[in-house]
Design an enzyme around this catalytic site. Sequence first.
Site, PDB file in Angstrom:
ATOM      1  CB  CYS A   2      -0.975  -0.020   1.176  1.00  0.00           C
ATOM      2  SG  CYS A   2      -0.395   0.755   2.682  1.00  0.00           S
ATOM      3  CB  CYS A   5       3.442  -0.314   3.178  1.00  0.00           C
ATOM      4  SG  CYS A   5       2.495  -1.086   4.526  1.00  0.00           S
ATOM      5  CG  HIS A  44      -0.805  -2.980   5.956  1.00  0.00           C
ATOM      6  ND1 HIS A  44      -0.915  -1.904   5.101  1.00  0.00           N
ATOM      7  CD2 HIS A  44      -1.972  -3.658   5.854  1.00  0.00           C
ATOM      8  CE1 HIS A  44      -2.089  -1.948   4.488  1.00  0.00           C
ATOM      9  NE2 HIS A  44      -2.755  -3.007   4.927  1.00  0.00           N
ATOM     10  CG  ASN A  82     -11.868   9.589   7.286  1.00  0.00           C
ATOM     11  OD1 ASN A  82     -12.656  10.100   8.073  1.00  0.00           O
ATOM     12  ND2 ASN A  82     -11.142  10.299   6.436  1.00  0.00           N
ATOM     13  CG  HIS A  95      -4.647   7.437   7.417  1.00  0.00           C
ATOM     14  ND1 HIS A  95      -5.073   6.334   6.713  1.00  0.00           N
ATOM     15  CD2 HIS A  95      -5.419   8.463   7.017  1.00  0.00           C
ATOM     16  CE1 HIS A  95      -6.063   6.698   5.907  1.00  0.00           C
ATOM     17  NE2 HIS A  95      -6.304   7.980   6.069  1.00  0.00           N
ATOM     18  CG  HIS A  97      -6.841  12.726   8.497  1.00  0.00           C
ATOM     19  ND1 HIS A  97      -6.493  13.171   7.231  1.00  0.00           N
ATOM     20  CD2 HIS A  97      -7.425  11.515   8.312  1.00  0.00           C
ATOM     21  CE1 HIS A  97      -6.874  12.265   6.327  1.00  0.00           C
ATOM     22  NE2 HIS A  97      -7.436  11.258   6.957  1.00  0.00           N
TER      23      HIS A  97
END
Length: 118
Positions: A2, A5, A44, A82, A95, A97
């Site tokens: 991804c 990564c 991951h 999200n 992740h 934000h």
Amino acid sequence: MCIFCKIIDGEIPSNKILEDDNFLAFHDINPAAPVHVLVIPKEHVVSFNDVSSEIMGNMSKFIQEVANKMGLNENGYRLITNIGDDGGQEVKHLHFHILGGGKLIWNHYEQNDPHKSI
Ligand code: 5GP
Ligand code: ZN
């Protein structure tokens, strides 16, 4: 592999803010606020829905350090993750934000009446 990564591996360049053995913070390529930082685990993990409490506990501390380093402690900031398609997750690597550096608007619904979207 991804894209996040690939960022961890250095295959895709990023503007790094803070890094340790387990986590990385870097500037979002398409900022939605004066400060827009992404924080990711080096392992991951697809989303918050899959993360272990051990990683999340350590990640919380790392996020606090990033916010501190970016000078966001005094005036505050927004922390968002999200999850999945309805959550608007485009990159399927967990992740957070960190948004700040100014007063943020609060407007999350695509349709005006959230009850009609269900
Ligand atoms: P999501 O919509 O999955 O919650 O957020 C993905 C975020 O990753 C978006 O804000 C997008 O701008 C950011 N992004 C996507 N690709 C890259 C990239 O290659 N580098 C950086 N720094 N940010 C990226
Ligand atoms: Zn990944």
